[in-house]
Write a protein that holds these residues in place. Structure first.
Motif, PDB file in Angstrom:
ATOM      1  N   LEU A  20      15.289  14.316  81.263  1.00  0.00           N
ATOM      2  CA  LEU A  20      15.954  13.246  80.515  1.00  0.00           C
ATOM      3  C   LEU A  20      15.730  13.409  79.016  1.00  0.00           C
ATOM      4  O   LEU A  20      16.667  13.265  78.218  1.00  0.00           O
ATOM      5  N   ARG A  21      14.498  13.712  78.662  1.00  0.00           N
ATOM      6  CA  ARG A  21      14.211  13.897  77.234  1.00  0.00           C
ATOM      7  C   ARG A  21      14.869  15.156  76.690  1.00  0.00           C
ATOM      8  O   ARG A  21      15.441  15.147  75.598  1.00  0.00           O
ATOM      9  N   ARG A  22      14.825  16.237  77.470  1.00  0.00           N
ATOM     10  CA  ARG A  22      15.436  17.499  77.011  1.00  0.00           C
ATOM     11  C   ARG A  22      16.928  17.340  76.780  1.00  0.00           C
ATOM     12  O   ARG A  22      17.477  17.798  75.770  1.00  0.00           O
ATOM     13  N   LEU A  23      17.607  16.685  77.719  1.00  0.00           N
ATOM     14  CA  LEU A  23      19.049  16.517  77.600  1.00  0.00           C
ATOM     15  C   LEU A  23      19.413  15.663  76.387  1.00  0.00           C
ATOM     16  O   LEU A  23      20.377  15.975  75.666  1.00  0.00           O
ATOM     17  N   ARG A  24      18.654  14.619  76.153  1.00  0.00           N
ATOM     18  CA  ARG A  24      18.962  13.766  74.994  1.00  0.00           C
ATOM     19  C   ARG A  24      18.754  14.517  73.692  1.00  0.00           C
ATOM     20  O   ARG A  24      19.609  14.491  72.788  1.00  0.00           O
ATOM     21  N   GLU A  25      17.626  15.221  73.583  1.00  0.00           N
ATOM     22  CA  GLU A  25      17.345  15.942  72.344  1.00  0.00           C
ATOM     23  C   GLU A  25      18.322  17.083  72.134  1.00  0.00           C
ATOM     24  O   GLU A  25      18.763  17.347  71.003  1.00  0.00           O
ATOM     25  N   SER A  26      18.700  17.774  73.220  1.00  0.00           N
ATOM     26  CA  SER A  26      19.668  18.872  73.100  1.00  0.00           C
ATOM     27  C   SER A  26      21.033  18.380  72.662  1.00  0.00           C
ATOM     28  O   SER A  26      21.789  19.107  72.003  1.00  0.00           O
ATOM     29  N   ARG A  42      16.813   0.394  74.629  1.00  0.00           N
ATOM     30  CA  ARG A  42      16.177   1.599  74.079  1.00  0.00           C
ATOM     31  C   ARG A  42      14.768   1.784  74.628  1.00  0.00           C
ATOM     32  O   ARG A  42      14.370   2.894  74.997  1.00  0.00           O
ATOM     33  N   THR A  43      14.000   0.691  74.680  1.00  0.00           N
ATOM     34  CA  THR A  43      12.628   0.788  75.194  1.00  0.00           C
ATOM     35  C   THR A  43      12.618   1.221  76.648  1.00  0.00           C
ATOM     36  O   THR A  43      11.782   2.026  77.075  1.00  0.00           O
ATOM     37  N   TYR A  44      13.563   0.694  77.422  1.00  0.00           N
ATOM     38  CA  TYR A  44      13.667   1.065  78.828  1.00  0.00           C
ATOM     39  C   TYR A  44      13.951   2.552  78.971  1.00  0.00           C
ATOM     40  O   TYR A  44      13.312   3.251  79.780  1.00  0.00           O
ATOM     41  N   LEU A  45      14.884   3.078  78.176  1.00  0.00           N
ATOM     42  CA  LEU A  45      15.221   4.503  78.239  1.00  0.00           C
ATOM     43  C   LEU A  45      14.031   5.362  77.817  1.00  0.00           C
ATOM     44  O   LEU A  45      13.799   6.439  78.391  1.00  0.00           O
ATOM     45  N   HIS A  46      13.277   4.892  76.832  1.00  0.00           N
ATOM     46  CA  HIS A  46      12.085   5.632  76.403  1.00  0.00           C
ATOM     47  C   HIS A  46      11.077   5.729  77.543  1.00  0.00           C
ATOM     48  O   HIS A  46      10.484   6.795  77.773  1.00  0.00           O
ATOM     49  N   ARG A  47      10.916   4.654  78.289  1.00  0.00           N
ATOM     50  CA  ARG A  47       9.945   4.660  79.374  1.00  0.00           C
ATOM     51  C   ARG A  47      10.402   5.558  80.521  1.00  0.00           C
ATOM     52  O   ARG A  47       9.565   6.090  81.257  1.00  0.00           O
TER      53      ARG A  47
END
Length: 273
Positions: A20-26, A42-47
């Protein structure tokens, strides 16, 4: 980076969080931009990206559409949510995902038939207190299991529901009415049959727990016997056959599917807030 310990690393949940983090940053998106696009906090997505929370299916579907990942995140989520269940039950669920037929007897409303509000009441009333985050995670896992009712081709399901399950209401009248309505709606789908085992059927051999029987496409079968605090996966064909006979006896004693539907629709009317 995704927070982890030695037990987490390599788990499906950890892999999902990393992806999830890789796809968002890419994609060049900030959390704020992603939250605005898919309409989740946003907080929910971060968690989700740190592995602190396990999402619900609609969130993964929305992210798959956003990133164009063709269902990858939904598949990873399907593996990750198994972590929320005990070992024997996790093994049963893996078999359930491949099964073509499910027969079950239950004395309480099963997770497959619960709506979210009723599941919250049930899970929050457990004798061992859990945190709000754990509660939401358990609800998400329970709701996610209902995917088997919507897959293609569908799983053929027959549930014998003890009358006691339909006579023990939730504290909130609206929650209970919605839950009974949910059961009637599921029973009306072509691949699901629900029968009520009335009190008048008397004592029987499965009163101390619930029973699930699964058949695979090759004709093999397993049974899962669950008590209040334990579960046992049974694969020996002779033992499975004995539980199948016990189930057939209950089916003979239950109301017909038509009479069961009439019975449950009357309960819905009687419970209308």
């Amino acid at each position: 980076m995704v927070e982890k310990n030695s037990e987490d690393e390599g788990s499906a949940r950890w892999v999902l969080a990393c992806e999830l983090r890789r796809l968002r940053e890419s994609s060049g998106r900030s959390l704020a931009r992603l939250a605005d696009e898919i309409k989740y906090d946003r907080t929910y997505l971060h968690r989700l990206e740190t592995g602190e929370r396990l999402s619900k299916l609609p969130v993964m579907e929305a992210l798959d559409r956003t990133y164009g990942t063709g269902g990858l995140l939904v598949r990873l989520w399907g593996l990750a949510r198994l972590d929320a269940f005990k070992d024997k039950y996790r093994e049963f669920m893996q078999l359930e995902a491949k099964a073509v037929i499910l027969h079950a007897y239950v004395a309480t409303i099963p997770g497959l038939l619960q709506n979210e509000d009723f599941a919250r009441v049930v899970l929050s009333s457990a004798p061992t207190p859990i945190s709000p985050d754990e509660l939401e995670e358990n609800i998400a896992a329970r709701m996610g299991r209902q995917d088997v009712l919507h897959r293609d081709p569908p799983l053929t399901v027959r549930i014998i529901l003890d009358e006691s399950a339909l006579r023990r209401p939730a504290p909130d009248d609206k929650v209970w009415y919605d839950q009974l309505t949910r059961i009637v709606e599921v029973a009306a789908t072509p691949h699901v049959t629900i029968q009520v085992l009335p009190f008048s059927a008397g004592l029987h051999g499965l009163m101390e727990g619930s029973l699930s029987l699964l058949w695979m496409a090759d004709g093999s079968a397993v049974a899962y016997l669950e008590g209040n605090k334990s579960g046992d996966l049974i694969e020996e064909p002779t033992d499975v056959a004995q539980y199948r006979l016990a189930y057939d006896r209950l089916r003979d004693a239950a109301l017909t599917p038509h009479d069961s539907a009439v019975f449950m629709r009357q309960l819905v009317e009687d419970s209308r807030p």
